[in-house]
Write a protein that holds these residues in place. Structure first.
Motif, mmCIF file in Angstrom:
data_model
loop_
_atom_site.group_PDB
_atom_site.id
_atom_site.type_symbol
_atom_site.label_atom_id
_atom_site.label_comp_id
_atom_site.label_asym_id
_atom_site.label_seq_id
_atom_site.Cartn_x
_atom_site.Cartn_y
_atom_site.Cartn_z
ATOM 1 N N ILE A 11 34.279 44.140 47.373
ATOM 2 C CA ILE A 11 34.796 44.936 47.769
ATOM 3 C C ILE A 11 35.837 45.970 47.225
ATOM 4 O O ILE A 11 35.855 47.674 47.610
ATOM 5 C CB ILE A 11 33.676 45.830 48.366
ATOM 6 N N ALA A 12 36.585 45.596 48.118
ATOM 7 C CA ALA A 12 37.992 46.228 48.446
ATOM 8 C C ALA A 12 39.021 46.178 47.337
ATOM 9 O O ALA A 12 39.508 47.685 46.970
ATOM 10 C CB ALA A 12 38.620 45.325 49.152
ATOM 11 N N PHE A 13 38.621 45.573 46.570
ATOM 12 C CA PHE A 13 40.030 45.726 45.332
ATOM 13 C C PHE A 13 38.847 47.004 43.989
ATOM 14 O O PHE A 13 39.697 47.322 43.546
ATOM 15 C CB PHE A 13 39.117 43.943 44.138
ATOM 16 N N LEU A 14 37.721 46.675 44.173
ATOM 17 C CA LEU A 14 37.004 47.784 44.010
ATOM 18 C C LEU A 14 37.569 49.455 44.471
ATOM 19 O O LEU A 14 37.576 49.850 43.292
ATOM 20 C CB LEU A 14 35.233 47.852 43.667
ATOM 21 N N ARG B 222 41.325 44.260 36.896
ATOM 22 C CA ARG B 222 40.348 45.216 36.360
ATOM 23 C C ARG B 222 42.079 46.471 37.378
ATOM 24 O O ARG B 222 41.905 47.774 37.054
ATOM 25 C CB ARG B 222 39.578 45.614 36.658
ATOM 26 N N ILE B 223 42.833 46.579 38.314
ATOM 27 C CA ILE B 223 42.960 46.985 39.100
ATOM 28 C C ILE B 223 44.410 47.593 38.263
ATOM 29 O O ILE B 223 45.372 46.899 37.352
ATOM 30 C CB ILE B 223 43.480 46.345 40.539
ATOM 31 N N GLY C 32 47.239 41.351 45.855
ATOM 32 C CA GLY C 32 46.187 39.696 46.582
ATOM 33 C C GLY C 32 45.781 39.537 48.065
ATOM 34 O O GLY C 32 45.108 39.183 48.405
ATOM 35 N N VAL C 33 47.129 38.991 48.582
ATOM 36 C CA VAL C 33 47.313 38.599 49.741
ATOM 37 C C VAL C 33 46.958 38.924 50.768
ATOM 38 O O VAL C 33 45.935 38.648 51.605
ATOM 39 C CB VAL C 33 49.298 38.278 50.119
ATOM 40 N N ALA C 34 46.789 40.642 50.826
ATOM 41 C CA ALA C 34 46.764 41.329 51.462
ATOM 42 C C ALA C 34 45.305 41.745 51.954
ATOM 43 O O ALA C 34 45.172 42.099 52.771
ATOM 44 C CB ALA C 34 47.802 42.835 51.787
ATOM 45 N N VAL C 35 44.335 41.432 50.541
ATOM 46 C CA VAL C 35 43.546 41.360 50.877
ATOM 47 C C VAL C 35 42.173 40.635 51.426
ATOM 48 O O VAL C 35 41.664 40.725 51.756
ATOM 49 C CB VAL C 35 42.856 41.925 49.380
ATOM 50 N N LYS D 59 40.924 54.367 43.243
ATOM 51 C CA LYS D 59 41.187 55.325 44.317
ATOM 52 C C LYS D 59 43.025 55.249 43.379
ATOM 53 O O LYS D 59 43.716 56.464 43.115
ATOM 54 C CB LYS D 59 42.045 54.511 45.194
ATOM 55 N N MET D 60 43.012 54.106 42.473
ATOM 56 C CA MET D 60 44.822 54.461 41.903
ATOM 57 C C MET D 60 43.665 54.986 40.672
ATOM 58 O O MET D 60 45.252 55.606 40.005
ATOM 59 C CB MET D 60 45.102 52.954 41.862
ATOM 60 N N GLU D 61 42.558 54.845 39.993
ATOM 61 C CA GLU D 61 42.911 55.449 38.660
ATOM 62 C C GLU D 61 42.596 57.336 39.290
ATOM 63 O O GLU D 61 42.928 57.991 38.173
ATOM 64 C CB GLU D 61 41.090 55.033 37.746
#
Length: 281
Positions: free
Chosen positions: A264-267, A207-208, A75-78, A272-274
């Motif tokens: 968009i970054a979180f999405l 949702r991550i 969260g901080v990095a984004v 990528k993780m999925e």
């Protein structure tokens, strides 16, 4: 239910804070601190109790985890990376000018503001909305519907908080802010747009697929709003240490751009993780 608990908690904390200020002359800083502590004290235990004792379900389902360092770091990095993508070009284009930076004051402001934001807004709001409300709806329906409902409730909170504060103030004989759709000093359209985009970005963070994903929401909430407050000069009672001038007044709309790029970054992180998880399966 958790949304109403949140609104009632914030409204009551404002009233009780003003009552305590009348008794003890807390000053603006003390008033802000006591209201922040009251909100978390009223809302967080109630939401946890609702999940455990009424619903009889695990707290992990709310997006909580014993170890939340990694999700908080996301969260901080984004928040910081997307802020650089938005505000540095604005500086380069001359839309925004930084006239002075008082580094010790900035560090002090960031610390105090982060604590106030965490306890007054980020922690109780995320626990109630992206924690309890989003999870409860998702468990019965779909993530899409959950996101839609919670995002709609988010900007409506101000009006319900206003009702709760006014009612409790009248009961206790304390100053009331009066009924209002949005907080004083805010343009209604801009306010609703910002909270809708912010809510969507926070839902994308929720949702991550990592344990303790709610910590992503809380950390992003704190850092993103802290950046906004620093650029806008802080509070009347506490300067941010940064003298920023919006040379191009419309550049304030970049606040929305920052939120959208973050969503968009979180999405992208979730996708990528999925994919990585599917390839390992």
């Amino acid at each position: 239910m958790a949304w109403l608990i949140l609104c009632a908690g914030i409204g009551l904390s404002v009233t009780l804070g003003r009552l305590f200020n009348e008794w003890f002359s807390l000053g603006q800083a003390g008033l802000a601190a006591i209201q922040a502590l009251l909100v978390s004290a009223l809302v967080v235990p109630a939401v946890l109790l609702l999940r455990r004792r009424i619903d009889h379900k695990s707290l992990n389902g709310l997006g909580l985890a014993r170890r939340s360092t990694r999700p908080a770091a996301i969260g901080v990095a984004v928040a910081l990376a997307t802020a650089c993508l938005v505000w540095l070009p604005a500086l380069g284009a001359g839309w925004l000018a930084i006239e002075n930076v008082d580094l010790p004051q900035l560090m002090m402001f960031f610390l105090v503001n982060a604590l106030l934001l965490t306890f007054y807004e980020a922690l109780p709001e995320e626990m109630a909305l992206r924690g309890y409300a989003w999870t409860t709806i998702r468990e019965s329906w779909t993530p899409f519907l959950s996101t839609l409902v919670v995002t709609a409730l988010f900007p409506l909170s101000s009006a319900v908080i206003s009702i709760m504060q006014t009612g409790s103030a009248l009961l206790l004989g304390v100053e009331t802010s009066g009924l209002a759709l949005v907080p004083p000093g805010n343009d209604a359209i801009a306010y609703f747009l910002q909270l809708i985009f912010f809510g969507l970005a926070l839902a994308a963070a929720r949702r991550i697929p990592v344990p303790g994903a709610l910590a992503i929401c809380i950390a992003f909430h704190v850092v993103q709003l802290s950046i906004n407050r620093i650029l806008l000069g802080g509070f009347e009672w506490f300067d941010s240490g940064v003298s920023a001038v919006f040379v191009e007044p419309d550049a304030i709309a970049l606040v929305l751009v920052h939120i959208m790029i973050s969503g968009i970054a979180f999405l992208a992180i979730r996708k990528k993780m999925e994919r990585r998880s599917a390839n390992q399966a």
